[in-house]
Design a protein around this motif. Structure first.
Motif, PDB file in Angstrom:
ATOM      1  N   TYR A   6      40.565 -54.778-128.749  1.00  0.00           N
ATOM      2  CA  TYR A   6      39.801 -54.013-127.769  1.00  0.00           C
ATOM      3  C   TYR A   6      39.000 -55.338-126.793  1.00  0.00           C
ATOM      4  CZ  TYR A   6      40.405 -49.417-129.476  1.00  0.00           C
ATOM      5  OH  TYR A   6      41.128 -48.218-129.756  1.00  0.00           O
ATOM      6  N   TYR A  13      39.104 -50.140-120.956  1.00  0.00           N
ATOM      7  CA  TYR A  13      38.713 -48.926-121.742  1.00  0.00           C
ATOM      8  C   TYR A  13      37.509 -48.318-121.078  1.00  0.00           C
ATOM      9  CZ  TYR A  13      37.327 -46.017-125.597  1.00  0.00           C
ATOM     10  OH  TYR A  13      36.921 -44.984-126.286  1.00  0.00           O
ATOM     11  N   ILE A  17      36.823 -44.467-119.643  1.00  0.00           N
ATOM     12  CA  ILE A  17      35.744 -43.651-120.027  1.00  0.00           C
ATOM     13  C   ILE A  17      34.846 -43.151-118.729  1.00  0.00           C
ATOM     14  CG2 ILE A  17      33.591 -43.592-121.199  1.00  0.00           C
ATOM     15  CD1 ILE A  17      36.141 -43.327-123.102  1.00  0.00           C
ATOM     16  N   ALA A  49      31.172 -48.354-134.336  1.00  0.00           N
ATOM     17  CA  ALA A  49      32.338 -48.795-133.477  1.00  0.00           C
ATOM     18  C   ALA A  49      32.212 -47.961-132.183  1.00  0.00           C
ATOM     19  CB  ALA A  49      33.630 -48.147-134.222  1.00  0.00           C
ATOM     20  N   VAL A  54      29.306 -44.983-124.987  1.00  0.00           N
ATOM     21  CA  VAL A  54      29.056 -43.755-124.083  1.00  0.00           C
ATOM     22  C   VAL A  54      28.493 -42.873-125.182  1.00  0.00           C
ATOM     23  CG1 VAL A  54      31.471 -43.256-124.950  1.00  0.00           C
ATOM     24  CG2 VAL A  54      30.486 -42.098-123.097  1.00  0.00           C
ATOM     25  N   ASP A  70      29.774 -52.774-133.106  1.00  0.00           N
ATOM     26  CA  ASP A  70      31.089 -52.642-132.717  1.00  0.00           C
ATOM     27  C   ASP A  70      31.663 -54.096-133.072  1.00  0.00           C
ATOM     28  OD1 ASP A  70      33.096 -50.696-130.796  1.00  0.00           O
ATOM     29  OD2 ASP A  70      33.658 -52.669-131.050  1.00  0.00           O
ATOM     30  N   VAL A  71      32.877 -54.283-133.180  1.00  0.00           N
ATOM     31  CA  VAL A  71      33.288 -55.601-133.586  1.00  0.00           C
ATOM     32  C   VAL A  71      33.864 -56.333-132.264  1.00  0.00           C
ATOM     33  CG1 VAL A  71      36.009 -54.901-133.955  1.00  0.00           C
ATOM     34  CG2 VAL A  71      34.769 -56.674-135.417  1.00  0.00           C
ATOM     35  N   LEU A  75      33.307 -55.259-125.342  1.00  0.00           N
ATOM     36  CA  LEU A  75      32.944 -53.750-125.097  1.00  0.00           C
ATOM     37  C   LEU A  75      31.216 -53.871-125.312  1.00  0.00           C
ATOM     38  CD1 LEU A  75      35.857 -51.734-126.755  1.00  0.00           C
ATOM     39  CD2 LEU A  75      34.785 -51.601-124.506  1.00  0.00           C
ATOM     40  N   GLY A  95      29.378 -56.334-135.303  1.00  0.00           N
ATOM     41  CA  GLY A  95      29.522 -56.145-136.750  1.00  0.00           C
ATOM     42  C   GLY A  95      30.789 -55.520-137.062  1.00  0.00           C
ATOM     43  N   GLN A  98      33.873 -52.538-141.774  1.00  0.00           N
ATOM     44  CA  GLN A  98      34.539 -52.483-143.210  1.00  0.00           C
ATOM     45  C   GLN A  98      33.389 -53.266-143.997  1.00  0.00           C
ATOM     46  OE1 GLN A  98      38.896 -52.890-142.290  1.00  0.00           O
ATOM     47  NE2 GLN A  98      37.594 -54.321-141.193  1.00  0.00           N
ATOM     48  N   ASN A 114      33.137 -42.351-133.251  1.00  0.00           N
ATOM     49  CA  ASN A 114      33.765 -41.305-132.450  1.00  0.00           C
ATOM     50  C   ASN A 114      35.209 -42.077-132.310  1.00  0.00           C
ATOM     51  OD1 ASN A 114      34.204 -39.111-130.650  1.00  0.00           O
ATOM     52  ND2 ASN A 114      33.975 -40.660-128.888  1.00  0.00           N
ATOM     53  N   LEU A 115      36.341 -41.575-132.608  1.00  0.00           N
ATOM     54  CA  LEU A 115      37.497 -42.058-132.293  1.00  0.00           C
ATOM     55  C   LEU A 115      38.005 -43.441-132.806  1.00  0.00           C
ATOM     56  CD1 LEU A 115      38.130 -40.251-128.821  1.00  0.00           C
ATOM     57  CD2 LEU A 115      39.194 -39.546-131.312  1.00  0.00           C
ATOM     58  N   ALA A 116      37.288 -43.753-133.800  1.00  0.00           N
ATOM     59  CA  ALA A 116      37.497 -45.175-134.236  1.00  0.00           C
ATOM     60  C   ALA A 116      37.973 -45.378-135.695  1.00  0.00           C
ATOM     61  CB  ALA A 116      36.067 -46.036-134.022  1.00  0.00           C
ATOM     62  N   ASP A 119      41.084 -46.835-136.067  1.00  0.00           N
ATOM     63  CA  ASP A 119      41.316 -48.324-135.650  1.00  0.00           C
ATOM     64  C   ASP A 119      40.878 -49.149-136.937  1.00  0.00           C
ATOM     65  OD1 ASP A 119      41.639 -48.549-132.722  1.00  0.00           O
ATOM     66  OD2 ASP A 119      40.349 -47.081-132.675  1.00  0.00           O
ATOM     67  N   ILE A 120      40.644 -48.727-137.817  1.00  0.00           N
ATOM     68  CA  ILE A 120      40.081 -49.546-138.864  1.00  0.00           C
ATOM     69  C   ILE A 120      41.060 -49.510-140.287  1.00  0.00           C
ATOM     70  CG2 ILE A 120      38.003 -49.699-140.590  1.00  0.00           C
ATOM     71  CD1 ILE A 120      36.290 -48.597-138.016  1.00  0.00           C
ATOM     72  N   ARG A 186      46.656 -45.864-127.755  1.00  0.00           N
ATOM     73  CA  ARG A 186      47.525 -46.181-128.682  1.00  0.00           C
ATOM     74  C   ARG A 186      48.909 -47.033-128.555  1.00  0.00           C
ATOM     75  NH1 ARG A 186      43.550 -46.499-131.827  1.00  0.00           N
ATOM     76  NH2 ARG A 186      42.070 -45.062-131.134  1.00  0.00           N
TER      77      ARG A 186
HETATM   78  C1  LIG Z   1      38.832 -46.053-129.252  1.00  0.00           C
HETATM   79  S1  LIG Z   1      37.617 -46.893-129.254  1.00  0.00           S
HETATM   80  C2  LIG Z   1      36.116 -45.854-129.506  1.00  0.00           C
HETATM   81  C3  LIG Z   1      34.717 -46.337-128.762  1.00  0.00           C
HETATM   82  C4  LIG Z   1      33.649 -45.352-128.780  1.00  0.00           C
HETATM   83  N1  LIG Z   1      33.331 -44.918-130.112  1.00  0.00           N
HETATM   84  C5  LIG Z   1      33.831 -44.380-127.944  1.00  0.00           C
HETATM   85  O1  LIG Z   1      33.825 -43.197-128.124  1.00  0.00           O
HETATM   86  O2  LIG Z   1      34.504 -44.604-126.566  1.00  0.00           O
HETATM   87  C6  LIG Z   1      37.669 -47.597-130.857  1.00  0.00           C
HETATM   88  C7  LIG Z   1      36.340 -48.858-131.222  1.00  0.00           C
HETATM   89  O3  LIG Z   1      36.567 -49.422-132.497  1.00  0.00           O
HETATM   90  C8  LIG Z   1      36.133 -50.560-132.629  1.00  0.00           C
HETATM   91  N2  LIG Z   1      36.572 -51.110-133.860  1.00  0.00           N
HETATM   92  C9  LIG Z   1      37.607 -51.331-134.261  1.00  0.00           C
HETATM   93  N3  LIG Z   1      37.596 -51.847-135.572  1.00  0.00           N
HETATM   94  C10 LIG Z   1      36.531 -52.037-135.764  1.00  0.00           C
HETATM   95  C11 LIG Z   1      35.643 -52.495-136.912  1.00  0.00           C
HETATM   96  N4  LIG Z   1      36.331 -53.224-138.026  1.00  0.00           N
HETATM   97  N5  LIG Z   1      34.402 -52.342-136.995  1.00  0.00           N
HETATM   98  C12 LIG Z   1      33.643 -52.033-135.814  1.00  0.00           C
HETATM   99  N6  LIG Z   1      34.498 -51.477-134.758  1.00  0.00           N
HETATM  100  C13 LIG Z   1      35.773 -51.598-134.726  1.00  0.00           C
HETATM  101  C14 LIG Z   1      36.804 -50.931-131.288  1.00  0.00           C
HETATM  102  O4  LIG Z   1      36.211 -52.400-130.996  1.00  0.00           O
HETATM  103  C15 LIG Z   1      36.454 -49.908-130.236  1.00  0.00           C
HETATM  104  O5  LIG Z   1      35.383 -50.430-129.721  1.00  0.00           O
END
Ligand SMILES: C[S@@+](CC[C@H](N)C(=O)[O-])C[C@H]1O[C@@H](n2cnc3c(N)ncnc32)[C@H](O)[C@@H]1O
Length: 247
Positions: A6, A13, A17, A49, A54, A70-71, A75, A95, A98, A114-116, A119-120, A186
Motif C-alpha cells: 500500500y 488509493y 477514496i 488498518a 476515511v 496501519d502498517v 497511507l 503497527g 497481526q 474496513n475492507l482490510a 489484506d492480512i 485487488r
Molecule cells: C483496502 S485498504 C483499506 C483501508 C481503510 N480501512 C479504508 O477503509 O479505506 C487495506 C489497508 O490494510 C492495511 N494493512 C494491510 N496489512 C496490514 C497489517 N498487517 N496491519 C495493519 N494494516 C494492514 C493496508 O496498509 C491498507 O491501508
C-alpha cells in the motif's frame, strides 16, 4: 499482501477514496459499517488498518475518540495530513494488525476494520490481537469483500437478455490471489481469500460472538453502474462481541 504494497499505491488509493469513482465504497460499504458500529459518542474506538483515515474521520465526526493503526507509512502520512488540515483528535500509529505490539490490553470499547482483513495473511493472529485490545463486552465491526462471491475465479457475465450473472469458481482455493483486472485494488495488491466457515470459525476461536451480519444490496446509482449488485452482495459486514480473551 506485502507490507510495502500500500505504500506503493498510497497516493492512488487516497485519490480513489477521495474522488469517489469507487462508489461502492461511499454508497454501500461506509454506511453499512457505520450502521453496525452504531452510537459511538464518547467511546474509544480503534480503526484497524485505517489507510488514509476515511473511516476514522467518520467515527470522530460522530463523537468517538479514535486511534487509527496501519502498517503503511505512506497511507498514515496522508491520514495525518488530513488531521493537520482539520483537527478531529485522531491519533495515528504505525503497527501490524497481526499482534498490535505496544497497544495496551482492553484499551478499546470498539474496533472497526474496513475492507482490510483480506489484506492480512494471518487472520488468527489478527483476531486474537483485536480480542486482546478490546475490553470484555466490546465490539468488533468489519467489512470484507464477500467471501462467497469474490473468489479467486469469479466474474460478471451477461446473458442474451442483458441480465448480469456472477459466476463463481475457486471458492475452496484459500490463500493469496490477484485479480486479473490490473487497474483495481485487488489487481494491484492481491488479497487473501478465505471461505465463510474459515472466517466465522476464526472469530469464535478468538472469543467473539456474532451479533449481526449485513449483506448490503445496491438499489441506487451504483446498481445503475453495476446491475449485478442488485442481485449479489459485493460485501459482507459483521458486528461481533468480545466474550473473553483467547487463551
Ligand atoms: C483496502 S485498504 C483499506 C483501508 C481503510 N480501512 C479504508 O477503509 O479505506 C487495506 C489497508 O490494510 C492495511 N494493512 C494491510 N496489512 C496490514 C497489517 N498487517 N496491519 C495493519 N494494516 C494492514 C493496508 O496498509 C491498507 O491501508
Amino acid at each position: 499482501v506485502s507490507r510495502a504494497a500500500y505504500d506503493e499505491i498510497a497516493g492512488w488509493y487516497d485519490e480513489v477514496i477521495r474522488s469517489g469513482p469507487q462508489s461502492l465504497f461511499h454508497d454501500l460499504v461506509l454506511p453499512a459499517v457505520l450502521e453496525l458500529a452504531g452510537e459511538v459518542e464518547g467511546i474509544r474506538v480503534c480503526d484497524l488498518a485505517c489507510g488514509q483515515g476515511v473511516v476514522a474521520r467518520a467515527l470522530a465526526e460522530r463523537g468517538a475518540e479514535v486511534v487509527g493503526i496501519d502498517v503503511s507509512k505512506g497511507l498514515l502520512d496522508i491520514a495525518r495530513r488530513y488531521e493537520r488540515e482539520e483537527l478531529r483528535g485522531i491519533s495515528y500509529v504505525l503497527g501490524d494488525a497481526q499482534g498490535l505490539a505496544g497497544v495496551e490490553d482492553a484499551s478499546f470499547d470498539g474496533v472497526v476494520c474496513n475492507l482490510a482483513l483480506m489484506d492480512i495473511p494471518d487472520l488468527e493472529a489478527c483476531l486474537s490481537a483485536v480480542a486482546r485490545v478490546l475490553r470484555t463486552g466490546g465490539w468488533f465491526v468489519f467489512s470484507v469483500t464477500h467471501p462467497c462471491f469474490q473468489t479467486p475465479a469469479s466474474s460478471w457475465t451477461e446473458d442474451e437478455n442483458g441480465n448480469s450473472w456472477r459466476t463463481v469458481r475457486g471458492y475452496f482455493a484459500e490463500g493469496f490471489w490477484r485479480s486479473d483486472l490490473p487497474e483495481g485494488i485487488r489487481g494491484r495488491v492481491g488479497a487473501y481469500h478465505r471461505t465463510l466457515s474459515t472466517c466465522m470459525n476464526a472469530l469464535s476461536g478468538a472469543g467473539f460472538a456474532l451479533e449481526r451480519l449485513t449483506e448490503p444490496q445496491s438499489t441506487g446509482r451504483l446498481a445503475g453502474e453495476v446491475p449485478g449488485y442488485r442481485e449479489v452482495p459485493p460485501i459482507l459486514v459483521a458486528r461481533c462481541k468480545k466474550l473473553r480473551v483467547e487463551g
